[in-house]
Scaffold this motif. Sequence first.
Motif, PDB file in Angstrom:
ATOM      1  N   ASP A  17       7.784  -0.496   3.740  1.00 25.57           N
ATOM      2  CA  ASP A  17       6.650   0.051   3.002  1.00 25.57           C
ATOM      3  C   ASP A  17       7.121   1.189   2.121  1.00 25.57           C
ATOM      4  OD1 ASP A  17       3.996  -1.281   3.803  1.00 25.57           O
ATOM      5  OD2 ASP A  17       5.052  -1.041   5.704  1.00 25.57           O
ATOM      6  N   THR A  18       6.289   1.547   1.161  1.00 29.19           N
ATOM      7  CA  THR A  18       6.689   2.506   0.135  1.00 29.19           C
ATOM      8  C   THR A  18       5.537   3.420  -0.227  1.00 29.19           C
ATOM      9  OG1 THR A  18       6.082   0.919  -1.601  1.00 29.19           O
ATOM     10  CG2 THR A  18       8.406   0.958  -0.922  1.00 29.19           C
ATOM     11  N   CYS A  19       5.891   4.476  -0.943  1.00 26.93           N
ATOM     12  CA  CYS A  19       4.875   5.357  -1.518  1.00 26.93           C
ATOM     13  C   CYS A  19       5.413   5.948  -2.817  1.00 26.93           C
ATOM     14  CB  CYS A  19       4.514   6.478  -0.550  1.00 26.93           C
ATOM     15  SG  CYS A  19       3.188   7.556  -1.171  1.00 26.93           S
ATOM     16  N   GLU A  32       1.992   4.331  10.595  1.00 22.92           N
ATOM     17  CA  GLU A  32       0.539   4.177  10.475  1.00 22.92           C
ATOM     18  C   GLU A  32       0.229   3.379   9.222  1.00 22.92           C
ATOM     19  OE1 GLU A  32      -1.666   7.815  10.516  1.00 22.92           O
ATOM     20  OE2 GLU A  32      -0.374   8.731  12.052  1.00 22.92           O
ATOM     21  N   ASP A  33      -0.795   2.551   9.315  1.00 17.82           N
ATOM     22  CA  ASP A  33      -1.248   1.829   8.134  1.00 17.82           C
ATOM     23  C   ASP A  33      -1.838   2.791   7.120  1.00 17.82           C
ATOM     24  OD1 ASP A  33      -0.549  -0.682   9.112  1.00 17.82           O
ATOM     25  OD2 ASP A  33      -2.522  -1.008  10.032  1.00 17.82           O
ATOM     26  N   ALA A  34      -1.787   2.393   5.872  1.00 15.60           N
ATOM     27  CA  ALA A  34      -2.512   3.146   4.852  1.00 15.60           C
ATOM     28  C   ALA A  34      -4.012   3.007   5.103  1.00 15.60           C
ATOM     29  CB  ALA A  34      -2.160   2.608   3.468  1.00 15.60           C
ATOM     30  N   ARG A  58       0.850  -1.180   0.000  1.00 18.03           N
ATOM     31  CA  ARG A  58       0.000   0.000   0.000  1.00 18.03           C
ATOM     32  C   ARG A  58       0.891   1.237   0.000  1.00 18.03           C
ATOM     33  NH1 ARG A  58      -4.955  -0.266   1.789  1.00 18.03           N
ATOM     34  NH2 ARG A  58      -5.116   1.536   0.419  1.00 18.03           N
ATOM     35  N   SER A  59       0.321   2.361  -0.361  1.00 15.27           N
ATOM     36  CA  SER A  59       1.077   3.613  -0.371  1.00 15.27           C
ATOM     37  C   SER A  59       1.026   4.227   1.027  1.00 15.27           C
ATOM     38  CB  SER A  59       0.481   4.574  -1.408  1.00 15.27           C
ATOM     39  OG  SER A  59       0.648   4.041  -2.704  1.00 15.27           O
ATOM     40  N   VAL A  60       2.133   4.118   1.737  1.00 13.88           N
ATOM     41  CA  VAL A  60       2.225   4.539   3.132  1.00 13.88           C
ATOM     42  C   VAL A  60       2.770   5.959   3.211  1.00 13.88           C
ATOM     43  CG1 VAL A  60       3.474   4.125   5.286  1.00 13.88           C
ATOM     44  CG2 VAL A  60       2.386   2.218   4.081  1.00 13.88           C
TER      45      VAL A  60
END
Length: 200
Positions: A145-147, A180-182, A11-13
């Motif tokens: 995680d990534t965005c 934080e979660d997306a 997901r985009s975090v």
Amino acid sequence: MDIKEAIQTRRSVKHYDPAHQMTEAEVNELMEHAILSPTAFNIQHWRFVRVQDTQKRQQILEAAWGQAQVVDSSLLLVLCADLNAWEKQPERYWQHAPQAAQNAILPAIENYYTNHHQGQRDECVRSASIAAMNIMLMAKGMGYDTCPMDGFDFDKVARIINLPHDHIIVMMITVGKKLEDARPRAGQLPLEEVFFTDSF
């Protein structure tokens, strides 16, 4: 983590632990897999700028209209591409291929890209985008995680990283440990609305 789980959970975090640092070994592992992504004619025209300098990150934060992931992430990558990579010693891209393949491909590269400026740009965007997915899925498999980002002033970021005149920026990607979660997925279209056989 297998590839199916990585795709489903990526997901985009936006919110990262600013205290976390990736090791050099982790960064190298990530980028070694980024450059396994395919490119047209094997030109490998993507270029990846890792922005570490605190001042440059602050400048990019301003260029990204205050999006905190730019400074809080463990790794900030600007994904660029060389528009003219096709004519910069293209024999390098095929040096280990049989001579017959080189004799066929090298003229084809020149014929396709010469005066085909839209094609040059399109291939850069396609290739960098494929590499971006490699980066995001590999990062997920490594526990990060990534965005992907295009919400920034491209011209300002180009100046900050001293982008060569014959290169373009395609996007940025942040990598890090999420705080934080997306948000839940906002609304996935049904497969039958986007997947067709033979024609629309």
